[in-house]
Design a protein around this motif. Structure first.
Motif, PDB file in Angstrom:
ATOM      1  N   TYR A 585      35.719 -19.768 -15.763  1.00  0.00           N
ATOM      2  CA  TYR A 585      37.137 -19.638 -16.093  1.00  0.00           C
ATOM      3  C   TYR A 585      37.827 -20.973 -16.375  1.00  0.00           C
ATOM      4  O   TYR A 585      39.046 -21.013 -16.498  1.00  0.00           O
ATOM      5  N   ARG A 586      37.081 -22.046 -16.484  1.00  0.00           N
ATOM      6  CA  ARG A 586      37.690 -23.329 -16.842  1.00  0.00           C
ATOM      7  C   ARG A 586      37.365 -23.649 -18.294  1.00  0.00           C
ATOM      8  O   ARG A 586      36.525 -22.996 -18.926  1.00  0.00           O
ATOM      9  N   GLU A 587      38.001 -24.679 -18.822  1.00  0.00           N
ATOM     10  CA  GLU A 587      37.826 -25.011 -20.234  1.00  0.00           C
ATOM     11  C   GLU A 587      36.374 -25.350 -20.566  1.00  0.00           C
ATOM     12  O   GLU A 587      35.906 -25.084 -21.677  1.00  0.00           O
ATOM     13  N   ASP A 588      35.670 -25.966 -19.618  1.00  0.00           N
ATOM     14  CA  ASP A 588      34.285 -26.367 -19.883  1.00  0.00           C
ATOM     15  C   ASP A 588      33.274 -25.354 -19.343  1.00  0.00           C
ATOM     16  O   ASP A 588      32.120 -25.692 -19.082  1.00  0.00           O
ATOM     17  N   GLU A 589      33.715 -24.101 -19.209  1.00  0.00           N
ATOM     18  CA  GLU A 589      32.811 -23.049 -18.723  1.00  0.00           C
ATOM     19  C   GLU A 589      31.556 -22.962 -19.585  1.00  0.00           C
ATOM     20  O   GLU A 589      31.599 -23.047 -20.808  1.00  0.00           O
ATOM     21  N   HIS A 590      30.403 -22.773 -18.935  1.00  0.00           N
ATOM     22  CA  HIS A 590      29.150 -22.552 -19.663  1.00  0.00           C
ATOM     23  C   HIS A 590      28.300 -21.570 -18.872  1.00  0.00           C
ATOM     24  O   HIS A 590      28.133 -21.704 -17.660  1.00  0.00           O
ATOM     25  N   ILE A 591      27.774 -20.552 -19.557  1.00  0.00           N
ATOM     26  CA  ILE A 591      27.000 -19.493 -18.911  1.00  0.00           C
ATOM     27  C   ILE A 591      25.643 -19.377 -19.579  1.00  0.00           C
ATOM     28  O   ILE A 591      25.538 -19.317 -20.809  1.00  0.00           O
ATOM     29  N   THR A 592      24.606 -19.351 -18.764  1.00  0.00           N
ATOM     30  CA  THR A 592      23.252 -19.142 -19.257  1.00  0.00           C
ATOM     31  C   THR A 592      22.638 -17.948 -18.542  1.00  0.00           C
ATOM     32  O   THR A 592      22.636 -17.907 -17.307  1.00  0.00           O
ATOM     33  N   GLU A 597      11.698 -17.193 -13.711  1.00  0.00           N
ATOM     34  CA  GLU A 597      10.621 -18.094 -14.119  1.00  0.00           C
ATOM     35  C   GLU A 597      11.142 -19.258 -14.964  1.00  0.00           C
ATOM     36  O   GLU A 597      10.672 -20.393 -14.853  1.00  0.00           O
ATOM     37  N   GLU A 598      12.162 -19.013 -15.781  1.00  0.00           N
ATOM     38  CA  GLU A 598      12.643 -20.018 -16.727  1.00  0.00           C
ATOM     39  C   GLU A 598      13.892 -20.768 -16.267  1.00  0.00           C
ATOM     40  O   GLU A 598      14.354 -21.678 -16.958  1.00  0.00           O
ATOM     41  N   CYS A 599      14.433 -20.436 -15.111  1.00  0.00           N
ATOM     42  CA  CYS A 599      15.761 -20.945 -14.749  1.00  0.00           C
ATOM     43  C   CYS A 599      15.814 -22.466 -14.605  1.00  0.00           C
ATOM     44  O   CYS A 599      16.859 -23.085 -14.859  1.00  0.00           O
ATOM     45  N   LEU A 600      14.715 -23.095 -14.237  1.00  0.00           N
ATOM     46  CA  LEU A 600      14.750 -24.546 -14.056  1.00  0.00           C
ATOM     47  C   LEU A 600      14.703 -25.308 -15.372  1.00  0.00           C
ATOM     48  O   LEU A 600      14.835 -26.541 -15.374  1.00  0.00           O
ATOM     49  N   ASN A 601      14.545 -24.604 -16.462  1.00  0.00           N
ATOM     50  CA  ASN A 601      14.529 -25.255 -17.778  1.00  0.00           C
ATOM     51  C   ASN A 601      15.938 -25.433 -18.353  1.00  0.00           C
ATOM     52  O   ASN A 601      16.079 -25.828 -19.516  1.00  0.00           O
ATOM     53  N   HIS A 602      16.954 -25.136 -17.535  1.00  0.00           N
ATOM     54  CA  HIS A 602      18.334 -25.221 -17.996  1.00  0.00           C
ATOM     55  C   HIS A 602      19.126 -26.144 -17.073  1.00  0.00           C
ATOM     56  O   HIS A 602      18.790 -26.304 -15.897  1.00  0.00           O
ATOM     57  N   PRO A 603      20.190 -26.764 -17.592  1.00  0.00           N
ATOM     58  CA  PRO A 603      20.972 -27.705 -16.778  1.00  0.00           C
ATOM     59  C   PRO A 603      21.601 -27.012 -15.561  1.00  0.00           C
ATOM     60  O   PRO A 603      22.192 -25.950 -15.672  1.00  0.00           O
ATOM     61  N   ILE A 604      21.431 -27.651 -14.403  1.00  0.00           N
ATOM     62  CA  ILE A 604      22.012 -27.167 -13.148  1.00  0.00           C
ATOM     63  C   ILE A 604      22.564 -28.381 -12.407  1.00  0.00           C
ATOM     64  O   ILE A 604      21.893 -29.403 -12.295  1.00  0.00           O
ATOM     65  N   ASP A 605      23.806 -28.261 -11.899  1.00  0.00           N
ATOM     66  CA  ASP A 605      24.386 -29.359 -11.129  1.00  0.00           C
ATOM     67  C   ASP A 605      25.304 -28.790 -10.050  1.00  0.00           C
ATOM     68  O   ASP A 605      25.293 -27.585  -9.782  1.00  0.00           O
ATOM     69  N   MET A 606      26.122 -29.663  -9.441  1.00  0.00           N
ATOM     70  CA  MET A 606      26.970 -29.231  -8.333  1.00  0.00           C
ATOM     71  C   MET A 606      28.125 -28.333  -8.779  1.00  0.00           C
ATOM     72  O   MET A 606      28.765 -27.678  -7.959  1.00  0.00           O
ATOM     73  N   MET A 607      28.414 -28.310 -10.061  1.00  0.00           N
ATOM     74  CA  MET A 607      29.479 -27.443 -10.574  1.00  0.00           C
ATOM     75  C   MET A 607      28.918 -26.079 -10.984  1.00  0.00           C
ATOM     76  O   MET A 607      29.633 -25.257 -11.544  1.00  0.00           O
ATOM     77  N   THR A 608      27.651 -25.858 -10.687  1.00  0.00           N
ATOM     78  CA  THR A 608      26.949 -24.648 -11.119  1.00  0.00           C
ATOM     79  C   THR A 608      26.741 -23.702  -9.948  1.00  0.00           C
ATOM     80  O   THR A 608      26.485 -24.136  -8.823  1.00  0.00           O
TER      81      THR A 608
END
Length: 652
Positions: A585-592, A597-608
């Motif tokens: 719900y923020r301006e920089d929202e991103h959903i994957t 099996e594939e989840c670690l191939n995508h960016p993950i950080d503390m805002m995730t």
């Protein structure tokens, strides 16, 4: 019980009258009464309206009765009609109630009269916040994002002294230089002014430019020449503690005149008096109790042994023989000032009290008894207010996703404390005069300690957390610290305002993944040992919970998300749907949307936040669906495709 249904409201025991003359207006006021302490008045034609009281005379006559007894009056009526109704009743801005006017649709809240001193501006803001309306504030201070100079000290319990308040206000409105000379009381307010303010003090004074007005903040009573080319005003922080000793049966008149003469002789303002201290043997003196009651001064009593420890300039062997201590007035004043400063030492450095007035003896011919009066000054002012702590969940960050009660709690707070990113998200609902304290993300304990210290001092403090404040938020930490301090459950008062949690936001943006049993687990091992987290991950994976993983990965902590994936792969299919949601719900929202099996191939950080489905969760048309069981549990394989998107929100 935590009664969080109504936001805390300063002075909520004082009635706010609401007047509506139509059913639609009455309905609007009824909505407001769920949040604000309103008493609704309607004409006889609406006497059957639930929760309302009908007035029997004309509205103008009824208003004459309400005017002197209500702190505010809210009209749902045409502005012109309100102007004509109140015009004959207006006397002075220091005594008139606040007047706010609403339209029947609740689209605007107009601060019509008493914007500063009566609080109409704040009331209009609160009403607008509750209704989703626009507050209409026409005072110059609002345009400059400044608190009115005539209410500047209210937050800290300062008393307003004499001076040309209109002249100083006009200088501020013209954005001319205003010199501030402050020798007592808290200076924190200076740090929370907008960058374009024109106040000057200390090192900020520009020798090339002369001020056109002056503000004193001091316990000293000054006399200003009138007329004067430079308007001046004075605020009096309540830093003076009276030490009073008296003979048994001393009249109130003797004690009161002793106080007045001591203040006059030493040029001190009675408005700067914080309270009274004496020997415990005098705690039942009628004259002293009456004076403290009527002047609303707290009375502090010390035993003789405590008073004996204080070195004073004028000890008395006669007094010592009588009550067991060589000093009552001087020792009590000094000790009360010291105790008050030490009670609030978490707010800043504490120095020894200053004995401003040595003991003065007072007798009045024809009045019984005699009194001694001494005055000491403390570092920190007495606010005379009961502190309040609001623990507020602000939701995902979009104000439209924030509860009305949470927004109201923030708007009404004296101080707002939170992580700087979260403070930035709520800036549109902050108001002039609030103290906004932003601390780094690793300073949670410091935030809690600061909030408690300010609330114990008497301020209303909102501590904000993203999502829900009780889910990995600040609410738990604040209550833990209060418990460690042996909090009595009453002072300061505490209210918890829930917010839309991160896992709810992530779920809403991805479908209905939480339709069956679910749990949340934080992967941060800063406060919880990893073996404990690992045990919980295994239990949740084996029990087939849908799982929301908080704090999945940071710059320095990268292994935990990989270990969590390994644990879940032991119990679930590699094709299990997974949602990786960043800044919902923020301006920089991103959903994957991906798979276990594939989840670690995508960016993950503390805002995730990472959502892992259970065995029945499906990805259908890029929406995650976890069946509740109404249609049975389907067993067909997931038609999984990884998608990554910036999903539009409703208002886009």
């Amino acid at each position: 019980m935590n009664a969080a249904s109504k936001p805390f409201i300063e002075g909520e025991n004082l009635a706010i009258a609401a007047i509506a003359t139509t059913p639609q207006g009455a309905h609007l006021c009824h909505r407001l009464s769920q949040i604000l302490p309103l008493e609704l008045w309607v004409p006889q034609s609406l006497k059957d309206y639930s929760g309302a009281t009908a007035y029997s005379s004309s509205l103008s006559n009824h208003l004459k009765e309400l005017w002197p007894t209500r702190r505010a009056i809210v009209f749902v009526l045409a502005t012109g009609a309100v102007v004509r109704l109140i015009a004959p009743l207006l006397k002075h801005k220091e005594t008139d109630p606040a007047v706010v006017v609403l339209d029947e649709k609740g689209t605007v809240a107009i601060s019509l009269c008493g914007g500063h001193q009566a609080g109409a501006d704040d009331l209009a803001r609160n009403i607008a916040q509750a209704l989703g309306a626009t507050p209409v504030l026409t005072g110059a201070a609002n345009a400059l994002e400044l608190p009115g100079i005539d209410i500047l000290g209210n937050l800290l319990g300062w008393n307003k002294g004499t001076g040309d308040w209109t002249g100083v206000s006009a200088a501020i409105a013209r954005q001319e230089l205003v010199e501030v000379l402050q020798d007592a009381g808290a200076e924190e307010w200076q740090k929370h002014l907008p960058p374009h303010h024109t106040f000057q003090w200390g090192e900020t004074i520009d020798p090339q430019r002369s001020p056109t007005a002056r503000v004193w903040v001091s316990p000293i009573q000054r006399k200003f020449a009138s007329p004067s080319s430079m308007p001046k005003v004075q605020w009096h922080p309540r830093v003076l503690w009276l030490g009073i000793g008296c003979e048994r049966g001393t009249s109130r008149a003797v004690i009161e005149q002793g106080v007045q003469r001591a203040c006059q002789f030493f040029h001190l303002a009675e408005g700067a008096i914080a309270g009274v201290a004496t020997l415990d043997l005098k705690a039942d003196e009628t004259g002293l109790l009456e004076l403290c009651r009527d002047r609303q001064w707290p009375l502090v009593c010390f035993d003789a042994e405590d008073l004996r420890q204080v070195t004073v300039p004028n000890p008395s062997s006669v007094v010592e023989r009588e009550v067991g201590t060589p000093s009552v007035a001087e020792a009590a004043a000094w000790l009360a000032a010291q105790r008050h400063s030490l009670e609030h030492e978490a707010l800043g450095t504490v120095s020894e009290p200053d004995l401003r007035v040595p003991k003065q003896v007072m007798r009045i011919e024809g009045e019984p008894g005699a009194a001694t009066v001494a005055i000491a000054q403390s570092d920190r002012e007495y606010t005379g207010r009961k502190g309040r702590l609001g623990l507020v969940g602000i939701g995902p960050g979009d104000l439209s996703q924030m509860t009305g009660a949470a927004q109201m709690a923030i708007a009404q707070a004296d101080v707002v404390i939170g992580y700087s990113l979260y403070v930035d998200l709520i800036r549109p609902i902050l108001r002039p005069g609030q103290w906004i304290e932003s601390l780094p993300i690793t300073q949670e304990q410091a935030r809690a300690e600061r909030a408690i210290a300010l609330a114990q001092w008497g301020l209303t403090v909102a501590v904000i957390s993203s999502g829900d404040c009780g889910i990995y938020g600040m609410a738990g930490l604040v209550l833990e610290q209060l418990r460690q301090r042996h909090w009595d459950g009453q002072t300061p008062s505490v209210a918890v305002f829930p917010g839309v949690s991160a896992f709810q936001s992530a779920a809403a943006r991805t479908g209905t993944p939480l339709m069956h049993d679910f749990c949340a687990i934080s992967l941060s091992d800063l406060l919880t040992p990893w073996p404990v987290i690992e045990t919980r991950l295994k239990a949740a994976a084996q029990a087939d919970f849908v799982v929301a993983l908080y704090n999945p990965k940071s710059k320095t902590r990268t292994e935990q998300i990989a270990l969590a994936q390994c644990i879940f792969l032991q119990y679930r299919s590699p094709e299990t749907p997974v949602a990786i949601v960043r800044s919902a719900y923020r301006e920089d929202e991103h959903i994957t949307l991906t798979t276990l099996e594939e989840c670690l191939n995508h960016p993950i950080d503390m805002m995730t936040l990472v959502l892992i489905g259970n065995k029945s969760t499906k990805n259908y048309q890029n929406w995650l669906i976890t069946p509740r069981g109404y249609l049975g549990f389907e067993s067909e394989p997931n038609p999984i495709t990884t998608t990554s998107e910036n999903r539009p929100t409703e208002n886009e």
